[in-house]
Design an enzyme around this catalytic site. Structure first.
Site, PDB file in Angstrom:
ATOM      1  N   CYS A   1       2.489   5.959   8.774  1.00  0.00           N
ATOM      2  CA  CYS A   1       1.599   6.164   7.625  1.00  0.00           C
ATOM      3  C   CYS A   1       0.683   7.358   7.895  1.00  0.00           C
ATOM      4  O   CYS A   1       0.100   7.461   8.984  1.00  0.00           O
ATOM      5  CB  CYS A   1       0.760   4.915   7.377  1.00  0.00           C
ATOM      6  SG  CYS A   1      -0.448   5.179   6.058  1.00  0.00           S
TER       7      CYS A   1
ATOM      8  N   GLU B   1       0.314  -0.540  16.159  1.00  0.00           N
ATOM      9  CA  GLU B   1      -0.526   0.619  15.823  1.00  0.00           C
ATOM     10  C   GLU B   1      -1.433   0.982  17.005  1.00  0.00           C
ATOM     11  O   GLU B   1      -1.651   2.171  17.295  1.00  0.00           O
ATOM     12  CB  GLU B   1      -1.373   0.329  14.578  1.00  0.00           C
ATOM     13  CG  GLU B   1      -2.182   1.554  14.156  1.00  0.00           C
ATOM     14  CD  GLU B   1      -3.133   1.295  13.006  1.00  0.00           C
ATOM     15  OE1 GLU B   1      -2.801   0.481  12.111  1.00  0.00           O
ATOM     16  OE2 GLU B   1      -4.216   1.890  13.002  1.00  0.00           O
TER      17      GLU B   1
ATOM     18  N   SER C   1       1.949  -5.417   3.432  1.00  0.00           N
ATOM     19  CA  SER C   1       3.396  -5.313   3.670  1.00  0.00           C
ATOM     20  C   SER C   1       4.187  -6.395   2.929  1.00  0.00           C
ATOM     21  O   SER C   1       5.380  -6.545   3.162  1.00  0.00           O
ATOM     22  CB  SER C   1       3.676  -5.392   5.177  1.00  0.00           C
ATOM     23  OG  SER C   1       2.930  -6.423   5.770  1.00  0.00           O
TER      24      SER C   1
ATOM     25  N   CYS D   1      -8.343   1.730   6.516  1.00  0.00           N
ATOM     26  CA  CYS D   1      -7.788   2.475   5.385  1.00  0.00           C
ATOM     27  C   CYS D   1      -8.243   1.887   4.049  1.00  0.00           C
ATOM     28  O   CYS D   1      -8.738   0.762   3.972  1.00  0.00           O
ATOM     29  CB  CYS D   1      -6.264   2.503   5.475  1.00  0.00           C
ATOM     30  SG  CYS D   1      -5.500   0.959   4.999  1.00  0.00           S
TER      31      CYS D   1
ATOM     32  N   HIS E   1       3.688   1.935  11.559  1.00  0.00           N
ATOM     33  CA  HIS E   1       2.537   1.696  12.441  1.00  0.00           C
ATOM     34  C   HIS E   1       2.269   2.847  13.394  1.00  0.00           C
ATOM     35  O   HIS E   1       1.216   2.888  14.026  1.00  0.00           O
ATOM     36  CB  HIS E   1       2.770   0.426  13.268  1.00  0.00           C
ATOM     37  CG  HIS E   1       3.190  -0.733  12.438  1.00  0.00           C
ATOM     38  ND1 HIS E   1       4.498  -1.158  12.351  1.00  0.00           N
ATOM     39  CD2 HIS E   1       2.476  -1.541  11.628  1.00  0.00           C
ATOM     40  CE1 HIS E   1       4.570  -2.183  11.519  1.00  0.00           C
ATOM     41  NE2 HIS E   1       3.362  -2.436  11.065  1.00  0.00           N
TER      42      HIS E   1
ATOM     43  N   THR F   1      -6.457   0.857  11.638  1.00  0.00           N
ATOM     44  CA  THR F   1      -6.661   1.007  10.181  1.00  0.00           C
ATOM     45  C   THR F   1      -6.755  -0.321   9.437  1.00  0.00           C
ATOM     46  O   THR F   1      -7.190  -0.350   8.286  1.00  0.00           O
ATOM     47  CB  THR F   1      -5.482   1.789   9.557  1.00  0.00           C
ATOM     48  OG1 THR F   1      -4.270   1.089   9.871  1.00  0.00           O
ATOM     49  CG2 THR F   1      -5.423   3.207  10.059  1.00  0.00           C
TER      50      THR F   1
ATOM     51  N   SER G   1      -1.303  -7.546  10.675  1.00  0.00           N
ATOM     52  CA  SER G   1      -2.736  -7.536  10.979  1.00  0.00           C
ATOM     53  C   SER G   1      -3.573  -7.628   9.709  1.00  0.00           C
ATOM     54  O   SER G   1      -4.499  -8.431   9.608  1.00  0.00           O
ATOM     55  CB  SER G   1      -3.074  -6.253  11.748  1.00  0.00           C
ATOM     56  OG  SER G   1      -4.454  -6.091  11.865  1.00  0.00           O
TER      57      SER G   1
ATOM     58  N   CYS H   1       0.862  -1.180   0.000  1.00  0.00           N
ATOM     59  CA  CYS H   1       0.000   0.000   0.000  1.00  0.00           C
ATOM     60  C   CYS H   1       0.907   1.242   0.000  1.00  0.00           C
ATOM     61  O   CYS H   1       2.129   1.133   0.147  1.00  0.00           O
ATOM     62  CB  CYS H   1      -0.858   0.003   1.256  1.00  0.00           C
ATOM     63  SG  CYS H   1       0.172   0.016   2.735  1.00  0.00           S
TER      64      CYS H   1
END
Ligand code: SF4
Length: 322
Positions: A105, A135, A277, A204, A83, A174, A233, A20
């Protein structure tokens, strides 16, 4: 086995999949810092949750640490992972005179700012997320102790006792399951009708799009591979989404060598995707592994176009320009 003896395998590959915009930015930040300042570049936590990515950056001169106190006094850049980090971490870096670069991010930072705004307006914040994920640790750490509570399930919502039921807000991690989160948010709204939340949930675009593609592919295949790390995650959620969408044999696979051929050795249709990732080179490696055993045909199933791009952290943009 000769080519003629290979059984056919149709691979339905999800699009979008893999990296991403936030992951691309975080990896680029480490590579750009290495190019500008030379090794070593310190990185707090895995820059993104993928061992292959971490190892290749380590070979280029990145040093990964769990906490800042592992870093000796240095002028080298110290990068925070995608994160996000609790507020105490940049404060600690400042005390130590570190040159900190924040690769959080921007979509995680947006959640941090939402939580802060709610807090300033006197609302107790409920974070929907998974305990222990970096995160979640980072988002909880934006507010003073006791100002934010974590709920992971609908049962947690039922058991939650807020300080003031009429002064509540929620934010979310997210990378959650879109469907699970909808249920939890509905439970929050049912119990606390005045709770304030984001216009659109905080999950997200990349998480949402990858889950949508999996929902399309999973019911059509015998088995599904999500390329990604167990500690990622969004990769874990993709595997769960595939199972719920009707694919009983959905597995998370880090590298081709991890494929369990007792599951994937006798199928006709395979679904394939990758967490946010996981690099595309690992997807290709998986396809190559199947091509050794099967006569493979690949078809892309696309459910969204992505054109999101985040510029590098400010410190690196300035240095790169000079
Ligand atoms: S998964 Fe979403 S929030 Fe996480 S780094 Fe990627 S774009 Fe950002």
């Amino acid at each position: 086995m000769s080519v003629a003896e290979k059984p056919p395998l149709s691979v339905l590959i999800c699009a979008p999949r893999g990296f991403c915009a936030g992951v691309v930015r975080a990896i680029d930040a480490v590579e750009k810092a290495l190019a500008i300042y030379g090794p070593p570049v310190y990185v707090r936590h895995e820059i993104v949750h993928n061992k292959y990515v971490v190892e290749s950056l380590r070979q280029k001169g990145a040093i990964f640490v769990d906490e800042l106190d592992e870093i000796p006094p240095t002028n080298a850049p110290v990068i925070f992972s995608a994160h996000g980090v609790p507020k105490a971490v940049p404060e600690d870096a400042l005390r130590r005179n570190f040159f900190a670069i924040d690769a959080t991010c921007p979509l995680v930072t947006k959640v941090h700012r939402e939580a802060e705004v709610h807090h300033r307006r006197g609302r107790h914040v409920v974070l929907v997320g998974h305990a222990g994920h970096p995160e979640v640790v980072g988002t909880m750490g934006q507010l003073p102790e006791g100002a934010i509570s974590l709920v992971e399930t609908v049962a947690d919502v039922a058991a939650f006792t807020p300080p003031d039921a009429n002064a509540l807000a929620y934010v979310t991690q997210t990378t959650l399951s879109v469907d699970d989160t909808r249920e939890i948010v509905e439970a929050l709204k049912a119990r606390f009708p005045t709770i304030v939340g984001p216009h659109k949930e905080d999950i997200c675009y990349a998480t949402t799009n990858r889950q949508e593609a999996v929902k399309r592919v999973a019911p059509q295949v015998d088995a599904m591979i999500v390329v990604g790390s167990p500690n990622s995650s969004n990769s874990q959620r993709l595997r769960e989404v595939a199972e719920r969408a009707g694919c009983a044999a959905a597995r998370l696979v880090l590298r081709a060598e991890d494929i369990d051929w007792t599951i994937f050795g006798n199928i006709r249709r395979l679904g394939l995707t990758a967490g946010a990732s996981a690099p595309e080179v690992l997807v290709e490696e998986i396809i190559d592994a199947f091509a050794e055993r099967y006569e493979v045909t690949v078809e892309t199933v696309s459910t969204a176009d992505e054109s999101v791009f985040f510029p590098l952290p400010r410190e690196l943009r300035k240095e790169a320009a000079e």
